[in-house]
Design an enzyme around this catalytic site. Structure first.
Site, PDB file in Angstrom:
ATOM      1  N   ARG A 161       6.505 -12.179   0.988  1.00  0.00           N
ATOM      2  CA  ARG A 161       6.034 -12.438   2.354  1.00  0.00           C
ATOM      3  C   ARG A 161       5.162 -13.685   2.379  1.00  0.00           C
ATOM      4  O   ARG A 161       4.671 -14.114   1.328  1.00  0.00           O
ATOM      5  CB  ARG A 161       5.189 -11.237   2.820  1.00  0.00           C
TER       6      ARG A 161
ATOM      7  N   ASP B 253      -2.825   6.869   2.475  1.00  0.00           N
ATOM      8  CA  ASP B 253      -2.234   7.777   1.488  1.00  0.00           C
ATOM      9  C   ASP B 253      -0.970   7.260   0.788  1.00  0.00           C
ATOM     10  O   ASP B 253      -0.459   7.900  -0.119  1.00  0.00           O
ATOM     11  CB  ASP B 253      -1.939   9.134   2.156  1.00  0.00           C
ATOM     12  N   GLY B 254      -0.432   6.145   1.243  1.00  0.00           N
ATOM     13  CA  GLY B 254       0.771   5.619   0.592  1.00  0.00           C
ATOM     14  C   GLY B 254       2.044   6.350   0.978  1.00  0.00           C
ATOM     15  O   GLY B 254       3.111   6.108   0.395  1.00  0.00           O
TER      16      GLY B 254
ATOM     17  N   LYS C 110       9.677   3.114   0.099  1.00  0.00           N
ATOM     18  CA  LYS C 110       8.575   3.049   1.067  1.00  0.00           C
ATOM     19  C   LYS C 110       8.108   4.466   1.343  1.00  0.00           C
ATOM     20  O   LYS C 110       8.882   5.297   1.818  1.00  0.00           O
ATOM     21  CB  LYS C 110       9.039   2.377   2.356  1.00  0.00           C
TER      22      LYS C 110
ATOM     23  N   ASP D 266       1.726 -10.918   6.874  1.00  0.00           N
ATOM     24  CA  ASP D 266       2.170 -10.072   5.766  1.00  0.00           C
ATOM     25  C   ASP D 266       3.495  -9.389   6.110  1.00  0.00           C
ATOM     26  O   ASP D 266       4.097  -8.736   5.251  1.00  0.00           O
ATOM     27  CB  ASP D 266       1.110  -9.020   5.421  1.00  0.00           C
ATOM     28  N   ASN D 267       3.955  -9.538   7.344  1.00  0.00           N
ATOM     29  CA  ASN D 267       5.237  -8.944   7.734  1.00  0.00           C
ATOM     30  C   ASN D 267       6.285 -10.019   7.985  1.00  0.00           C
ATOM     31  O   ASN D 267       7.261  -9.790   8.700  1.00  0.00           O
ATOM     32  CB  ASN D 267       5.061  -8.083   8.989  1.00  0.00           C
TER      33      ASN D 267
ATOM     34  N   GLY E  19       0.811  -1.215   0.000  1.00  0.00           N
ATOM     35  CA  GLY E  19       0.000   0.000   0.000  1.00  0.00           C
ATOM     36  C   GLY E  19       0.843   1.261   0.000  1.00  0.00           C
ATOM     37  O   GLY E  19       0.379   2.330  -0.401  1.00  0.00           O
ATOM     38  N   ARG E  20       2.042   1.141   0.477  1.00  0.00           N
ATOM     39  CA  ARG E  20       2.919   2.319   0.400  1.00  0.00           C
ATOM     40  C   ARG E  20       4.362   1.906   0.140  1.00  0.00           C
ATOM     41  O   ARG E  20       5.308   2.507   0.639  1.00  0.00           O
ATOM     42  CB  ARG E  20       2.809   3.158   1.640  1.00  0.00           C
TER      43      ARG E  20
ATOM     44  N   ARG F  17      14.388   0.731   0.432  1.00  0.00           N
ATOM     45  CA  ARG F  17      14.769  -0.534   1.040  1.00  0.00           C
ATOM     46  C   ARG F  17      15.347  -1.462  -0.035  1.00  0.00           C
ATOM     47  O   ARG F  17      14.988  -1.362  -1.204  1.00  0.00           O
ATOM     48  CB  ARG F  17      13.546  -1.211   1.673  1.00  0.00           C
TER      49      ARG F  17
HETATM   50  P1  AMP Z   1       1.816  -2.883   8.278  1.00  0.00           P
HETATM   51  O1  AMP Z   1       1.079  -3.625   9.346  1.00  0.00           O
HETATM   52  O2  AMP Z   1       2.322  -1.541   8.674  1.00  0.00           O
HETATM   53  O3  AMP Z   1       2.888  -3.720   7.678  1.00  0.00           O
HETATM   54  O4  AMP Z   1       0.772  -2.548   7.111  1.00  0.00           O
HETATM   55  C1  AMP Z   1      -0.304  -3.359   6.759  1.00  0.00           C
HETATM   56  C2  AMP Z   1      -0.853  -2.955   5.416  1.00  0.00           C
HETATM   57  O5  AMP Z   1      -1.251  -1.586   5.415  1.00  0.00           O
HETATM   58  C3  AMP Z   1       0.112  -3.101   4.257  1.00  0.00           C
HETATM   59  O6  AMP Z   1      -0.616  -3.559   3.148  1.00  0.00           O
HETATM   60  C4  AMP Z   1       0.612  -1.693   4.028  1.00  0.00           C
HETATM   61  O7  AMP Z   1       1.042  -1.511   2.726  1.00  0.00           O
HETATM   62  C5  AMP Z   1      -0.615  -0.879   4.359  1.00  0.00           C
HETATM   63  N1  AMP Z   1      -0.290   0.491   4.798  1.00  0.00           N
HETATM   64  C6  AMP Z   1       0.243   0.865   5.971  1.00  0.00           C
HETATM   65  N2  AMP Z   1       0.399   2.203   6.020  1.00  0.00           N
HETATM   66  C7  AMP Z   1      -0.058   2.695   4.848  1.00  0.00           C
HETATM   67  C8  AMP Z   1      -0.175   4.005   4.279  1.00  0.00           C
HETATM   68  N3  AMP Z   1       0.215   5.099   4.931  1.00  0.00           N
HETATM   69  N4  AMP Z   1      -0.698   4.102   3.046  1.00  0.00           N
HETATM   70  C9  AMP Z   1      -1.102   3.020   2.366  1.00  0.00           C
HETATM   71  N5  AMP Z   1      -1.022   1.775   2.838  1.00  0.00           N
HETATM   72  C10 AMP Z   1      -0.512   1.596   4.067  1.00  0.00           C
HETATM   73 MG    MG Z   2       3.722  -4.562   6.465  1.00  0.00          MG
END
Ligand code: AMP
Ligand code: MG
Length: 540
Positions: free
Chosen positions: A210, A145-146, A133, A280-281, A112-113, A203
């Protein structure tokens, strides 16, 4: 060894974009948020930013890519790694994945970002994916917002490089740039949004795949795409396993289990809490990936989690990480089952995790304590009592192990002649408030230390050699949460010097580094309850 000086400019980088060349693409190339079916990725362009500037770069990663240090200082570098200029040979895209978040299936998540720019053939010939990122929205951004802010980007940039130098498997960070734009964030999701400086980290990793990249296709019954991704993964990330087949899928799964176990043991060794171990992480290469609300233990506490979102359930607490890794591997096992259809064989693969962990954890603990090798008797009970002792009063984990290396165990100092207080003296530095140690605490510590000294003597290793060995596995310098926050505070005022200084100090985490002791101190009192130091959220 022949040392070659990296000399490439950005346009001279060689890209071999196998991911986008070999795997099914989403035909839609817009960044409109949507569910993407039947594809491993969507092509997407990074957003243009107003006034990018470089905060810091990693000299080692620059070198590994083959870029000259002049290039890393150039305006071109900033333009490329802020996403403003896409090199001709790049093929920017975001990948599609799903995931189990906090124990529940969350459906499609995806980059997503994060935007993968392409796969560079690095200096050693290995391919390295470059990923921005915070470079703007993708089809997977959902309602977000990405973008990324400076605070979280400083944390990701410094921690990934620190982990590399600690010899903990990790994705790397090439660069940290400010976008010159501001981003609105509600840091604690409490209705107080504020503008923060926008930033982008580039990165770098051999693969960003993942567990969730596999899960998404199985959840949708897209088994043909699942197979394509599995075959691609084996050919590119596990080429030593041979051509894809049921046997190689299994061998690959076993290797993921082994690498994941080794990763967790390393986290436990250095006192790292990931904070958001959703599937996913989790990297299929067993790399630490996605630095969000992670934290470093100051005082040893198996129950500690840095993530405020996880404060109630503490699912991702320090001492629970090995069980969670196993839980996540079970989700990966379910995801690849349609390719193997042999439950006993998959279960045997999962056992590789348990077996590896059960062997590697005691071996790691033995090395932290300076033993030649692990001996169930008496080491098992000694480790258990140590974990209890470290929690009697607030005890700094990092300082404790460095101080323990200075405990004398020479035959010339018989135990009987040493009083409890003298015995404890080398460790006093590790206690946050030594005054709260009761007479009973001291007695218990002394009992443990006497047994420890006796155990050391059985190994017949000189004190000097033992200390060297212990200091090579017990870091002196780790990125304590408050340190990253201080570096961010300064960087937000336009002073990048602390980011640079920490980057430099964390390059040699096991060395004494005279004059740098201020970065090896216990967490100061002011940081105990300050946001960003002890409490972190997923907002970044
Ligand atoms: P995370 O738990 O931070 O690894 O994120 C979980 C999901 O949310 C992933 O698909 C990320 O790409 C998405 N995500 C987190 N923050 C943002 C952001 N600011 N804009 C868009 N997608 C986000
Ligand atoms: Mg993540």
């Amino acid at each position: 060894m022949h040392l070659r000086l990296a000399s490439k400019t950005l346009d001279e980088l060689v890209f071999d974009n196998r991911f986008t060349r070999e795997l099914p693409a989403d035909p839609d190339e817009t960044n409109r948020p949507r569910q993407v079916f039947g594809a491993c990725f969507s092509r997407v362009q990074p957003a243009k930013v107003r006034a990018p500037s470089l905060v810091a770069h990693s000299a080692e990663v620059t070198q590994e890519l083959g870029l000259s240090s002049d290039t890393a200082q150039s305006e071109d570098f900033v333009q490329v790694f802020s996403g403003n200029r896409v090199l001709q040979a790049m093929d920017p895209h975001a990948t599609c994945y799903g995931g189990h978040q906090f124990g529940h299936w969350a459906g499609q998540l995806g980059d997503g970002r994060a935007i993968n720019l392409g796969d560079v053939v690095g200096e050693g010939g290995a391919r390295l994916t470059l990923q921005l990122k915070g470079a703007g929205p993708t089809p997977y951004s959902r309602s977000a917002d990405g973008l990324a802010v400076l605070r979280s980007s400083v944390r990701e940039f410094l921690c990934s490089e620190a982990m590399f130098h600690l010899r903990v498997p990790t994705t790397r960070a090439l660069s940290l740039v400010l976008t010159g734009e501001e981003v609105m964030r509600d840091m604690f999701y409490d209705g107080h949004p504020a503008l923060e400086p926008g930033a982008i980290v580039c990165r770098v990793a051999p693969s960003f795949t993942r567990f969730g990249n596999f899960e998404i296709f199985t959840s949708r019954g897209e088994i043909d795409v699942l197979r394509k991704l599995a075959d691609y993964t084996i050919r590119n990330d596990f080429p030593h396993l041979g051509e894809p087949s049921k046997e190689t899928y299994l061998a690959c799964f076993e290797e993921v289990c082994r690498k994941t176990a080794e990763l967790i043991v390393d986290w436990l060794r250095v006192g790292f809490v990931h904070g958001v171990m959703n599937t996913d992480n989790m990297s299929i290469l067993g790399l630490t990936i996605d630095y969000g609300p992670y934290g470093w233990l100051d005082d040893f506490d198996l129950d500690w989690t840095p993530n405020t979102t996880d404060a109630s359930g503490r699912r991702y607490r320090f001492g629970h990480q090995s069980s969670i890794a196993m839980w996540n591997l079970v989700q990966l096992a379910n995801a690849i089952h349609p390719l193997i259809e042999d439950i006993p064989a998959i279960q045997a693969g999962l056992e590789v995790y348990t077996k590896t962990f059960e062997k590697a954890w005691p071996a790691m603990m033995a090395s932290k304590l300076g033993f030649e090798s692990y001996r169930k008797e008496p080491d098992g009970e000694s480790f258990a009592e140590l974990q209890r002792l470290l929690r009697l009063v607030e005890t700094d984990m990092t300082i404790f192990y460095r101080r323990l290396a200075t405990v004398a165990a020479d035959a010339s100092e018989p135990d009987d002649d040493v009083g409890d207080d003298v015995l404890l003296e080398p460790l006093m530095d590790a206690f946050y408030t030594p005054d709260v140690l009761t007479a009973e605490h001291r007695q218990r510590w002394a009992l443990w230390l006497r047994a420890y000294r006796a155990r050391l003597r059985e190994d017949a290793v000189s004190g000097t050699v033992r200390r060297e060995r212990m200091d090579a596995v017990n870091p002196k310098y780790v990125l304590r949460n408050y340190m990253a926050q201080l570096a961010t505070d300064k960087a937000e005022e336009g002073d990048h010097s602390l980011v640079q200084e920490l980057l430099d100090v964390l390059r040699h985490p096991y060395a004494e580094q005279h004059g740098k002791e201020e970065h090896a101190q216990k967490r100061p009192d002011w940081a105990r309850d300050r946001a960003g130091c002890s409490m972190l959220s997923c907002s970044s």
